[in-house]
Scaffold this motif. Structure first.
Motif, PDB file in Angstrom:
ATOM      1  N   ALA A  49      52.001  39.162  44.650  1.00 26.86           N
ATOM      2  CA  ALA A  49      51.268  38.423  43.607  1.00 26.86           C
ATOM      3  C   ALA A  49      49.926  37.943  44.143  1.00 26.86           C
ATOM      4  O   ALA A  49      48.913  37.995  43.446  1.00 26.86           O
ATOM      5  N   THR A  50      49.903  37.501  45.384  1.00 30.51           N
ATOM      6  CA  THR A  50      48.656  37.036  46.007  1.00 30.51           C
ATOM      7  C   THR A  50      47.677  38.200  46.163  1.00 30.51           C
ATOM      8  O   THR A  50      46.489  38.069  45.872  1.00 30.51           O
ATOM      9  N   ARG A  51      48.176  39.352  46.604  1.00 30.63           N
ATOM     10  CA  ARG A  51      47.312  40.539  46.746  1.00 30.63           C
ATOM     11  C   ARG A  51      46.689  40.916  45.403  1.00 30.63           C
ATOM     12  O   ARG A  51      45.502  41.240  45.330  1.00 30.63           O
ATOM     13  N   GLN A  52      47.495  40.882  44.348  1.00 32.97           N
ATOM     14  CA  GLN A  52      46.991  41.245  43.024  1.00 32.97           C
ATOM     15  C   GLN A  52      45.939  40.251  42.538  1.00 32.97           C
ATOM     16  O   GLN A  52      44.921  40.654  41.985  1.00 32.97           O
ATOM     17  N   ARG A  53      46.171  38.952  42.780  1.00 34.41           N
ATOM     18  CA  ARG A  53      45.179  37.956  42.370  1.00 34.41           C
ATOM     19  C   ARG A  53      43.879  38.154  43.124  1.00 34.41           C
ATOM     20  O   ARG A  53      42.790  38.054  42.546  1.00 34.41           O
ATOM     21  N   LEU A  54      43.975  38.442  44.413  1.00 33.68           N
ATOM     22  CA  LEU A  54      42.769  38.656  45.221  1.00 33.68           C
ATOM     23  C   LEU A  54      42.037  39.918  44.803  1.00 33.68           C
ATOM     24  O   LEU A  54      40.797  39.979  44.835  1.00 33.68           O
ATOM     25  N   ALA A  55      42.781  40.946  44.406  1.00 34.45           N
ATOM     26  CA  ALA A  55      42.168  42.200  43.991  1.00 34.45           C
ATOM     27  C   ALA A  55      41.415  42.038  42.670  1.00 34.45           C
ATOM     28  O   ALA A  55      40.430  42.746  42.430  1.00 34.45           O
ATOM     29  N   HIS A  56      41.849  41.099  41.831  1.00 33.46           N
ATOM     30  CA  HIS A  56      41.210  40.903  40.521  1.00 33.46           C
ATOM     31  C   HIS A  56      40.191  39.774  40.518  1.00 33.46           C
ATOM     32  O   HIS A  56      39.681  39.419  39.490  1.00 33.46           O
ATOM     33  N   SER A  57      39.899  39.210  41.702  1.00 34.88           N
ATOM     34  CA  SER A  57      38.912  38.122  41.717  1.00 34.88           C
ATOM     35  C   SER A  57      37.555  38.583  42.136  1.00 34.88           C
ATOM     36  O   SER A  57      37.216  39.598  42.476  1.00 34.88           O
TER      37      SER A  57
END
Length: 94
Positions: free
Chosen positions: A86-94
């Motif tokens: 979930a953290t990786r996905q949030r970072l990828a979309h920021s």
């Protein structure tokens, strides 16, 4: 306020340097020492409170473990993997 005298020995050079430093802050040595004493007492109280809290938390964990309220390694690893993803996905979309 009840007042008491606190007497102790200190190296003459240290006393002189301390007095000079206090004066440079428009305070006398006694005012600075009282401030140091208040800070020390506050820090000691905070440390004692934290220690008591920590001991309560440890006891809660021990009691839970003794009652069989445990989480398996697999469950912990699965939750951690989900959190990392979930953290990786949030970072990828920021």
């Amino acid at each position: 306020m009840n007042e008491a005298t606190f007497t102790f020995r200190v190296d003459e050079v240290l006393k002189s340097e301390f007095t000079t430093a206090a004066k440079s802050s428009d305070r006398n040595a006694a005012q600075v020492l009282r401030g140091f004493m208040r800070d020390y007492v506050r820090q000691h109280q905070e440390a004692a409170e934290h220690d008591a809290w920590f001991r309560r938390q440890v006891q809660i964990g021990i009691d839970a473990a003794n009652a069989g309220d445990l989480i398996s390694t697999e469950e912990v690893e699965a939750e951690a993997a989900a959190w990392r993803e979930a953290t990786r996905q949030r970072l990828a979309h920021s």
